[in-house]
Enzyme design. Structure first.
Site, short mmCIF file in Angstrom:
data_model
loop_
_atom_site.label_atom_id
_atom_site.label_comp_id
_atom_site.label_asym_id
_atom_site.label_seq_id
_atom_site.Cartn_x
_atom_site.Cartn_y
_atom_site.Cartn_z
CG ASP A 72 2.92 -6.29 -1.68
OD1 ASP A 72 2.62 -7.03 -2.55
OD2 ASP A 72 2.65 -6.50 -0.66
CG ASP A 90 -0.91 -8.96 -4.30
OD1 ASP A 90 -0.77 -9.00 -2.96
OD2 ASP A 90 -1.75 -8.86 -5.13
CD GLU A 95 -0.36 -13.70 -2.50
OE1 GLU A 95 -0.70 -13.92 -1.49
OE2 GLU A 95 -0.33 -12.86 -3.32
CG HIS A 120 -0.91 -9.11 4.48
ND1 HIS A 120 0.23 -9.48 3.98
CD2 HIS A 120 -1.81 -8.59 3.43
CE1 HIS A 120 0.04 -9.60 2.71
NE2 HIS A 120 -1.36 -8.95 2.30
CG ASP A 121 -3.14 -12.05 2.93
OD1 ASP A 121 -3.92 -10.95 2.88
OD2 ASP A 121 -2.43 -12.38 1.75
C1 GLC Z 1 -2.70 -11.05 -2.08
C2 GLC Z 1 -2.39 -10.21 -0.61
C3 GLC Z 1 -3.86 -9.94 -0.09
C4 GLC Z 1 -4.81 -9.21 -1.08
C5 GLC Z 1 -4.60 -10.00 -2.53
C6 GLC Z 1 -5.41 -9.12 -3.60
O1 GLC Z 1 -3.04 -12.40 -1.72
O2 GLC Z 1 -1.59 -10.73 -0.03
O3 GLC Z 1 -3.76 -9.19 1.16
O4 GLC Z 1 -6.03 -8.99 -0.79
O5 GLC Z 1 -3.48 -10.31 -3.13
O6 GLC Z 1 -4.61 -8.11 -3.84
#
Ligand code: GLC
Ligand code: CA
Length: 556
Positions: free
Chosen positions: A102, A203, A261, A330-331
């Site tokens: 990640d 991310d 993402e 995980h979100d």
């Molecule tokens: C992404 C991750 C999340 C995190 C955010 C800030 O969205 O998936 O878990 O809190 O970035 O890094």
């Protein structure tokens, strides 16, 4: 003559996301770790996945569970050592499983040495590595709000300035305008690639550019509205940074898999991110199908909207780019507890949702425990939550006068902690996750909902996922074929075909607790052969039972 398929290993792959904190503890400290992951590689092999995406494994004060990195090139002590990581890579590769890391490039932890130096003064060598501004009228430089609630600015007396943080106050944003920052990040990425990692999930990448001048946004105060991200999400010019990133890192290596993402990217813009000729990312996670960040109460399934959204992405990228298929991470809360019916049709709804998303065109992602139909946690009190996003949200709402019960009602079903409880391996204490006290409580349903039990049951959710993976891997049409929605206006059913040359498959899922009539299906059902079903094959071709899913071969 057969169609030409642009083949690539990552198109045929199935990815499994491991959230290291909660996957497997090996030393009784209640925290998952790398030796724990290694001990479960055979399970993942049995499931049939061939790529693991590891949520961040780097040193971090864990304000945002590892998404606040204090050293990009080391391993979090609680997770193990670099030697453990090397062994994980080796053991995974020996099983034909590749590893994605990640990459958190938008921000670091406030404990990162870069930030520690930057905050010292206005004229140190790293003073411009983060986004610093003078205050305005005794307050922050503008009215931007953090994605995790509250002002996006934190004041530092040493500089008498504010520093921007789009996420938590302990996750200051890096200044991508500074070429030194970019080069430092690229060098780090190349270092991991030289080590042999197979790719990355990137991310929050749509946030790396901020609009020039950072003007105020329409953020009315105190109304609990979702704050505007127009100043910092997928803003004009971001592609310069993305291209620069990709050219200086991934493009220099062979066969690297990348998935970005991409909050805020719509289908019209998606080709800029993933079209093959752009040489940027292989795929992105789009956000249109899901409501994220726990600020939306209503996580229920809106089937007509889901059909429209997913079909728009399937047809929009057809022949141009590739989709990342997912329903959990995980979100996001557990899908069987939101879109499904965990109470009355737990197994059926978990498997119907699985069939629905898994066989579309794209690379499927499975989040740990999704393959078991893990459910949301029965939260009863605010102090049971760990997530910084929830804590900030609750603090902001309490200030606005909400009661604790109102806040709880609002977040119970959508909070990210629902997905972060320990993996449920078996019916021993804590679901076999740890011999100690788990960092987040195990869902009490582990006694009946666990991997060991499902491995023994041929009709389990776990075995349904294994079948889906096997079926997809055996069929070029299911991997590469064209997607077409059928039964478009059916109020209960999501159905689509996948077609390649003379091979055609039909995937039908009833997403309701009522029987569904599918006799209007555009594809001849009577000649079709059932390859997989979540409720056996009862010879009924024109109706689906509640939450029934079938995969049919329609090729003659
Ligand atoms: C992404 C991750 C999340 C995190 C955010 C800030 O969205 O998936 O878990 O809190 O970035 O890094
Ligand atoms: Ca541990």
């Amino acid at each position: 003559m057969g169609s030409t398929i642009e083949q690539a290993w990552w198109k045929e792959a199935v990815v499994y996301q491991v959230y290291p904190l909660s996957f497997q503890d090996s030393n009784g400290d209640g925290i998952g770790d790398l030796p724990g992951i290694i001990s479960r590689l055979d399970y993942l092999k049995m499931l049939g996945i061939n790529v693991i995406w590891l949520s961040p494994i780097f040193p971090s004060p864990n304000d945002d569970n590892g998404y606040d990195i204090s050293d990009y090139q080391a391993i979090m002590a609680e997770f193990g050592t670099m030697a453990d990581f090397d062994r994980l890579l080796e053991e995974a590769h020996a099983r034909g499983i590749r590893i994605l890391l990640d990459l958190v490039l938008n921000h670091t932890s406030d404990e990162h040495p870069w930030f520690q130096e930057s905050r010292q003064s206005r004229d140190n060598p790293k003073s411009d590595w983060y986004i610093w501004r003078d205050g305005k009228a005794g307050g922050p430089p503008n009215n931007w709000e953090s994605i995790f609630s509250g002002s996006a600015w934190r004041y530092y007396p040493e500089r008498d300035q504010y520093c921007l943080h789009l996420f938590s106050a302990r996750q200051p944003d890096l200044n991508w305008e500074n070429p030194e920052v970019r080069e430092a990040l690229y060098a780090m990425i190349r270092w991991w690639l030289d080590k042999g990692v197979d790719g990355f999930r990137i991310d929050a990448i749509t946030h790396i550019r901020k609009v020039p001048g950072m003007p105020d946004l329409p953020n009315p105060k105190g109304l609990s509205v979702v704050p505007s991200s127009a100043g910092h999400r997928n803003v004009e010019g971001i592609q310069e940074y993305v291209a620069d990133l990709c050219t200086n890192t991934f493009a220099r290596y062979k066969d690297v898999m990348t998935v970005g993402e991409a909050a805020g990217v719509d289908i019209h813009d998606a080709p800029n991110w993933v079209a093959a000729d752009q040489q940027k990312f292989n795929m992105i996670f789009q956000f249109e199908q899901l409501k994220l960040w726990g600020s939306d109460v209503d996580a229920d399934l809106d089937l007509p909207a889901l059909k429209k959204t997913l079909t728009r992405w399937q047809k929009g990228l057809e022949g141009q780019g590739w989709n990342a298929l997912f329903v959990e991470n995980h979100d996001i809360a557990r899908i069987v507890s939101t879109w499904g019916d965990a109470e009355n049709y737990w197994r059926e709804s978990a498997t119907a949702i699985a069939a629905l998303y898994f066989l579309m065109q794209g690379t499927p992602f499975i989040y740990q425990g999704q393959e078991l139909g893990m459910t949301n946690f029965p939260f009863e009190r605010l102090d049971q939550f760990d997530d910084v996003a929830v804590q900030n949200f609750a603090a902001a709402r309490l200030e606005e006068g909400w009661t604790e019960a109102e806040i709880l009602d609002h977040i119970r079903n959508s909070a990210r902690d629902n997905a972060r409880t320990p993996m449920q391996w078996d019916n021993t204490a804590n679901g076999g996750f740890t011999d100690g006290e788990p960092w987040l409580p195990t869902n009490p349903n582990y006694k009946t909902l666990n991997a060991a039990r499902q491995a023994r049951d041929p009709d389990s959710i776990l075995n349904f996922y294994r079948e889906l993976i096997r079926l997809r891997a055996a069929s070029p049409a299911l991997m590469h074929g064209t997607y077409d929605l059928v039964l478009e206006d059916h109020p209960q059913v999501y159905a689509y075909t996948r077609t390649l040359d003379n091979e055609q498959f039909l995937v039908v899922s009833n997403l309701s607790g009522e029987v569904a009539d599918i006799s209007a299906c555009e594809v001849a059902l009577t000649d079709a052969e059932q390859l997989l079903g979540n409720q056996g094959d009862n010879g009924e071709q024109l109706t689906l039972r509640p939450w029934e899913a079938r995969v049919l071969s329609c090729s003659s």
